[in-house]
Design a protein around this motif. Structure first.
Motif, PDB file in Angstrom:
ATOM      1  N   THR A 189      -2.129   1.501  -8.977  1.00 58.23           N
ATOM      2  CA  THR A 189      -1.143   2.725  -9.259  1.00 58.23           C
ATOM      3  C   THR A 189      -0.569   3.659  -7.680  1.00 58.23           C
ATOM      4  OG1 THR A 189      -1.957   2.974 -11.751  1.00 58.23           O
ATOM      5  CG2 THR A 189      -0.808   4.957 -10.532  1.00 58.23           C
ATOM      6  N   LEU A 190      -2.066   2.888  -6.898  1.00 56.38           N
ATOM      7  CA  LEU A 190      -1.885   4.055  -6.049  1.00 56.38           C
ATOM      8  C   LEU A 190      -0.523   3.180  -5.254  1.00 56.38           C
ATOM      9  CD1 LEU A 190      -1.850   6.152  -3.678  1.00 56.38           C
ATOM     10  CD2 LEU A 190      -4.496   5.325  -3.439  1.00 56.38           C
ATOM     11  N   SER A 191      -0.977   1.820  -5.030  1.00 55.70           N
ATOM     12  CA  SER A 191      -0.564   1.117  -4.167  1.00 55.70           C
ATOM     13  C   SER A 191       1.298   1.578  -4.316  1.00 55.70           C
ATOM     14  CB  SER A 191      -1.369  -0.143  -4.529  1.00 55.70           C
ATOM     15  OG  SER A 191      -2.048  -0.379  -3.208  1.00 55.70           O
ATOM     16  N   GLY A 192       1.304   1.009  -6.063  1.00 52.69           N
ATOM     17  CA  GLY A 192       2.311   0.653  -6.487  1.00 52.69           C
ATOM     18  C   GLY A 192       3.539   1.513  -5.862  1.00 52.69           C
ATOM     19  N   LEU A 193       2.815   3.261  -6.559  1.00 49.90           N
ATOM     20  CA  LEU A 193       3.485   5.187  -6.046  1.00 49.90           C
ATOM     21  C   LEU A 193       3.449   4.619  -4.328  1.00 49.90           C
ATOM     22  CD1 LEU A 193       2.087   6.787  -8.632  1.00 49.90           C
ATOM     23  CD2 LEU A 193       4.371   6.081  -8.035  1.00 49.90           C
ATOM     24  N   LYS A 194       2.369   3.871  -3.542  1.00 51.88           N
ATOM     25  CA  LYS A 194       2.905   4.008  -1.968  1.00 51.88           C
ATOM     26  C   LYS A 194       4.426   2.980  -1.753  1.00 51.88           C
ATOM     27  CE  LYS A 194      -0.240   7.046   0.045  1.00 51.88           C
ATOM     28  NZ  LYS A 194      -0.006   7.609   0.630  1.00 51.88           N
ATOM     29  N   GLY A 195       4.466   1.353  -2.104  1.00 49.66           N
ATOM     30  CA  GLY A 195       5.714   1.358  -2.520  1.00 49.66           C
ATOM     31  C   GLY A 195       7.057   1.627  -2.253  1.00 49.66           C
ATOM     32  N   VAL A 196       6.389   2.758  -3.304  1.00 52.05           N
ATOM     33  CA  VAL A 196       7.823   3.215  -3.894  1.00 52.05           C
ATOM     34  C   VAL A 196       8.474   4.330  -2.940  1.00 52.05           C
ATOM     35  CG1 VAL A 196       9.009   4.471  -5.858  1.00 52.05           C
ATOM     36  CG2 VAL A 196       8.448   1.999  -6.235  1.00 52.05           C
ATOM     37  N   PHE A 197       7.796   5.411  -2.421  1.00 56.14           N
ATOM     38  CA  PHE A 197       7.286   6.244  -1.940  1.00 56.14           C
ATOM     39  C   PHE A 197       7.107   7.223  -0.606  1.00 56.14           C
ATOM     40  CE2 PHE A 197       7.113   7.564  -6.607  1.00 56.14           C
ATOM     41  CZ  PHE A 197       8.738   8.677  -6.359  1.00 56.14           C
ATOM     42  N   GLY A 198       6.486   5.524   0.421  1.00 55.99           N
ATOM     43  CA  GLY A 198       5.837   5.727   1.375  1.00 55.99           C
ATOM     44  C   GLY A 198       5.181   6.791   1.137  1.00 55.99           C
ATOM     45  N   ASN A 199       5.397   7.726   2.341  1.00 59.97           N
ATOM     46  CA  ASN A 199       3.978   8.897   3.217  1.00 59.97           C
ATOM     47  C   ASN A 199       4.921  10.106   2.385  1.00 59.97           C
ATOM     48  OD1 ASN A 199       6.546   9.273   4.497  1.00 59.97           O
ATOM     49  ND2 ASN A 199       5.448   9.698   6.251  1.00 59.97           N
ATOM     50  N   ARG A 200       5.735   9.748   1.433  1.00 57.38           N
ATOM     51  CA  ARG A 200       6.485  10.790   0.674  1.00 57.38           C
ATOM     52  C   ARG A 200       5.585  11.324  -0.285  1.00 57.38           C
ATOM     53  NH1 ARG A 200      10.702  10.312  -1.889  1.00 57.38           N
ATOM     54  NH2 ARG A 200      11.011   8.220  -1.149  1.00 57.38           N
ATOM     55  N   LEU A 201       4.761  10.278  -1.108  1.00 52.60           N
ATOM     56  CA  LEU A 201       3.621  10.674  -1.412  1.00 52.60           C
ATOM     57  C   LEU A 201       2.645  11.287  -1.958  1.00 52.60           C
ATOM     58  CD1 LEU A 201       2.701   9.615  -5.080  1.00 52.60           C
ATOM     59  CD2 LEU A 201       1.813   7.761  -3.455  1.00 52.60           C
ATOM     60  N   SER A 202       2.799  12.134  -2.248  1.00 53.72           N
ATOM     61  CA  SER A 202       1.068  13.165  -2.209  1.00 53.72           C
ATOM     62  C   SER A 202      -0.044  12.626  -2.352  1.00 53.72           C
ATOM     63  CB  SER A 202       1.429  14.328  -2.465  1.00 53.72           C
ATOM     64  OG  SER A 202       3.239  15.505  -1.851  1.00 53.72           O
ATOM     65  N   VAL A 203      -0.486  12.191  -1.787  1.00 56.59           N
ATOM     66  CA  VAL A 203      -1.782  11.970  -2.102  1.00 56.59           C
ATOM     67  C   VAL A 203      -3.179  12.866  -1.032  1.00 56.59           C
ATOM     68  CG1 VAL A 203      -3.978  10.319  -2.213  1.00 56.59           C
ATOM     69  CG2 VAL A 203      -1.490   9.646  -1.788  1.00 56.59           C
ATOM     70  N   PRO A 204      -3.906  14.256  -1.997  1.00 57.69           N
ATOM     71  CA  PRO A 204      -4.859  14.948  -1.275  1.00 57.69           C
ATOM     72  C   PRO A 204      -5.857  14.586  -1.147  1.00 57.69           C
ATOM     73  CG  PRO A 204      -4.337  16.232  -3.802  1.00 57.69           C
ATOM     74  CD  PRO A 204      -3.471  14.550  -3.033  1.00 57.69           C
ATOM     75  N   PHE A 205      -5.978  13.279  -1.897  1.00 59.28           N
ATOM     76  CA  PHE A 205      -8.005  13.023  -2.138  1.00 59.28           C
ATOM     77  C   PHE A 205      -7.234  11.318  -1.049  1.00 59.28           C
ATOM     78  CE2 PHE A 205      -7.888  15.745  -5.025  1.00 59.28           C
ATOM     79  CZ  PHE A 205      -9.058  16.675  -4.767  1.00 59.28           C
ATOM     80  N   GLU A 206      -7.341  11.456   0.590  1.00 54.54           N
ATOM     81  CA  GLU A 206      -6.417  10.548   1.015  1.00 54.54           C
ATOM     82  C   GLU A 206      -7.702   8.618   0.623  1.00 54.54           C
ATOM     83  OE1 GLU A 206      -3.353   8.082   1.566  1.00 54.54           O
ATOM     84  OE2 GLU A 206      -2.531   9.793   2.322  1.00 54.54           O
TER      85      GLU A 206
END
Length: 186
Positions: free
Chosen positions: A64-81
Motif C-alpha cells: 500500500t505504501l509503495s503504491g501510494l509512493k508511486g502515485v504521490f512520490g514525496n508528497r505522501l506524508s510518512v512520519p515513520f519512514e
C-alpha cells in the motif's frame, strides 16, 4: 473462456491476462483503486501511518505504501519512514521478513517523505492538515484508534492485512467513521 489443463494459452489470452494484471493488480493500480473508493485524487494530502513498519515488515502495508509512493512520490506524508524500501538503502535484506522479496530497494530515493515530526509524535494538527489518514496495519497501530476516532468522519482509511485478523478489533472498527480494507475475514 476457460482452458482445459492440457491447453496452452494463445497469445491473445496471454496479452489479455497481462493487460488485466497491469491495469488492476499492480501496487499503483491498487493504490488508485483505494483512492477511487475513498473519493480522493492525486492532489489529496495523504498521511500514511504505520509505526511498526520500519521494524516489522508487513506485505499489505508495504505494498500500500509503495503504491501510494508511486502515485504521490514525496508528497505522501510518512512520519515513520521505512528506509529499506528506497533504492539507496545499504542494509542487509536477508534480515528482513521474506528476505525483502519484492519490497527492498524498489522506491526511488527522491520519493522520501518531506514530513518532519517531533519525536515521531502524531498530533491532532497533523491529522487535521491531511485529507486522508491511511493506517497501513490497523492491528499493529491500534493505539492510534482513539486519536483517529476524534478525527473528521470518513477521513480514515484502515487496512488490516493480518493472516488471522482480530475479530474483536475488526468489529470495533465500525465505531470509527472510516474506510476499512481487510485482506481476509475469518
Amino acid at each position: 473462456h476457460f482452458l482445459r489443463s492440457a491447453d496452452v494459452p494463445n497469445e491473445k489470452l496471454l496479452r489479455s491476462i497481462r493487460e488485466h494484471f497491469l491495469r488492476n493488480l499492480t501496487q499503483n493500480a491498487m493504490a488508485n483503486y483505494m483512492l477511487k473508493v475513498i473519493g480522493a485524487d492525486s492532489s489529496a494530502k495523504i498521511l500514511f501511518l504505520d509505526e511498526s513498519l520500519p521494524n516489522f515488515p508487513d506485505y499489505l502495508s508495504l505494498f500500500t505504501l509503495s503504491g501510494l509512493k508511486g502515485v504521490f512520490g514525496n508528497r505522501l506524508s510518512v512520519p515513520f519512514e521505512v528506509p529499506y524500501i528506497y533504492e539507496d538503502w545499504d542494509g542487509e535484506a536477508a534480515r528482513l521478513y521474506g528476505r525483502g522479496f519484492s519490497y527492498v530497494r524498489k522506491i526511488p530515493a527522491r520519493y522520501r517523505s518531506r514530513l518532519v515530526t517531533r519525536h515521531n509524535q502524531i498530533t491532532t494538527e497533523m491529522l487535521d492538515y491531511h485529507d486522508f489518514i491511511v493506517v497501513g496495519s490497523v492491528e499493529r497501530n491500534a493505539h492510534y484508534l482513539p486519536l483517529l476516532k476524534k478525527n473528521l468522519p470518513n477521513k480514515n482509511v484502515l487496512i488490516n492485512g493480518e493472516d488471522r485478523p482480530n475479530t474483536n478489533l475488526t468489529s470495533s472498527l465500525k465505531e470509527i467513521s472510516s474506510y476499512v480494507f481487510v485482506r481476509e475475514l475469518p
